[in-house]
Write a protein that holds these residues in place. Structure first.
Motif, mmCIF file in Angstrom:
data_model
loop_
_atom_site.group_PDB
_atom_site.id
_atom_site.type_symbol
_atom_site.label_atom_id
_atom_site.label_comp_id
_atom_site.label_asym_id
_atom_site.label_seq_id
_atom_site.Cartn_x
_atom_site.Cartn_y
_atom_site.Cartn_z
ATOM 1 N N HIS A 64 -14.189 -1.427 -3.712
ATOM 2 C CA HIS A 64 -13.542 -1.656 -2.393
ATOM 3 C C HIS A 64 -12.308 -0.013 -2.104
ATOM 4 C CE1 HIS A 64 -14.463 -6.596 -3.303
ATOM 5 N NE2 HIS A 64 -15.146 -6.028 -2.512
ATOM 6 N N ILE A 65 -13.081 -0.247 -0.785
ATOM 7 C CA ILE A 65 -12.287 0.729 0.219
ATOM 8 C C ILE A 65 -11.655 0.067 1.583
ATOM 9 C CG2 ILE A 65 -12.746 3.227 1.835
ATOM 10 C CD1 ILE A 65 -15.233 3.607 0.825
ATOM 11 N N VAL A 66 -10.065 1.086 0.644
ATOM 12 C CA VAL A 66 -9.398 -0.434 1.697
ATOM 13 C C VAL A 66 -8.984 0.732 2.682
ATOM 14 C CG1 VAL A 66 -7.360 -1.574 2.732
ATOM 15 C CG2 VAL A 66 -8.639 -1.502 0.594
ATOM 16 N N GLY A 67 -8.659 0.558 4.299
ATOM 17 C CA GLY A 67 -8.193 1.204 5.411
ATOM 18 C C GLY A 67 -7.395 1.002 5.743
ATOM 19 N N GLY A 68 -6.529 1.727 6.666
ATOM 20 C CA GLY A 68 -5.718 1.480 7.680
ATOM 21 C C GLY A 68 -6.138 2.214 9.100
ATOM 22 N N CYS A 69 -5.933 0.746 9.822
ATOM 23 C CA CYS A 69 -7.119 1.293 10.624
ATOM 24 C C CYS A 69 -5.991 1.559 12.009
ATOM 25 C CB CYS A 69 -7.961 0.635 11.600
ATOM 26 S SG CYS A 69 -9.137 1.106 9.589
#
Length: 176
Positions: A64-69
């Motif tokens: 998984h890629i985790v992104g803070g948006c």
């Protein structure tokens, strides 16, 4: 060929066995480049996000890629399919930093609401809210043993938190 001018780009490098992962996060796009050392082949995958991405990381299992948006959400994408699999909501301002624990069980996020949040990766449930910074949280990491979270904030402090019991165990005063 299209040329894009970006005012800000975050780069995350992750090495897993014989694979190099390079993530470039800017505006509303993730660019994922993967180089296999044994085949010397290169694959580029674009994962679109409707939110401006401030920070990215990858889970230890490279699934998984985790992104803070910037829309105050944490988003999780499948690396294999490129599809968003989870959206975590709870922050009240943009996110500047995300991290994943070494066991891959938790996501830690921090940003403009001066808090850190700890989430279960599998369910997306918020399990802890860490309050103590009096300014934006700019960066967050988890120690290699998974026991502590370290955060840096706009209040010129670095804080060390116990992941197990939410305690702020150390505060280091930075530059003013």
């Amino acid at each position: 060929t299209r040329t894009h001018t970006r005012t800000r780009t975050h780069i995350h490098l992750h090495i897993h066995t014989h694979t190099l992962f390079l993530f470039l996060a800017h505006t509303n796009t993730y660019t994922h480049t993967r180089t296999h050392t044994h085949t010397r082949g290169m694959t580029t995958k674009i994962i679109q996000s409707l939110a401006v991405v401030g920070s990215v990381t990858i889970t230890p299992d490279c699934k998984h890629i985790v992104g803070g948006c910037m829309d105050s959400t944490v988003r999780v994408w499948s690396l294999a399919s490129g599809k968003e699999v989870r959206r975590l909501e709870g922050h009240t301002a943009w996110l500047q930093s995300v991290a994943v624990t070494p066991d891959g069980q938790h996501i830690v996020s921090g940003g403009g609401d001066n808090t850190l949040r700890v989430w279960l990766l599998e369910s997306g449930m918020e399990v802890r809210r860490l309050v103590g910074h009096t300014g934006w949280v700019y960066c967050v990491v988890v120690t290699p043993d998974g026991q502590y979270i370290v955060s840096g904030g706009g209040d010129s402090t670095i804080r060390v938190w116990s992941l197990a019991d939410e305690k702020d165990v150390r505060r280091l005063q930075g530059h003013t």
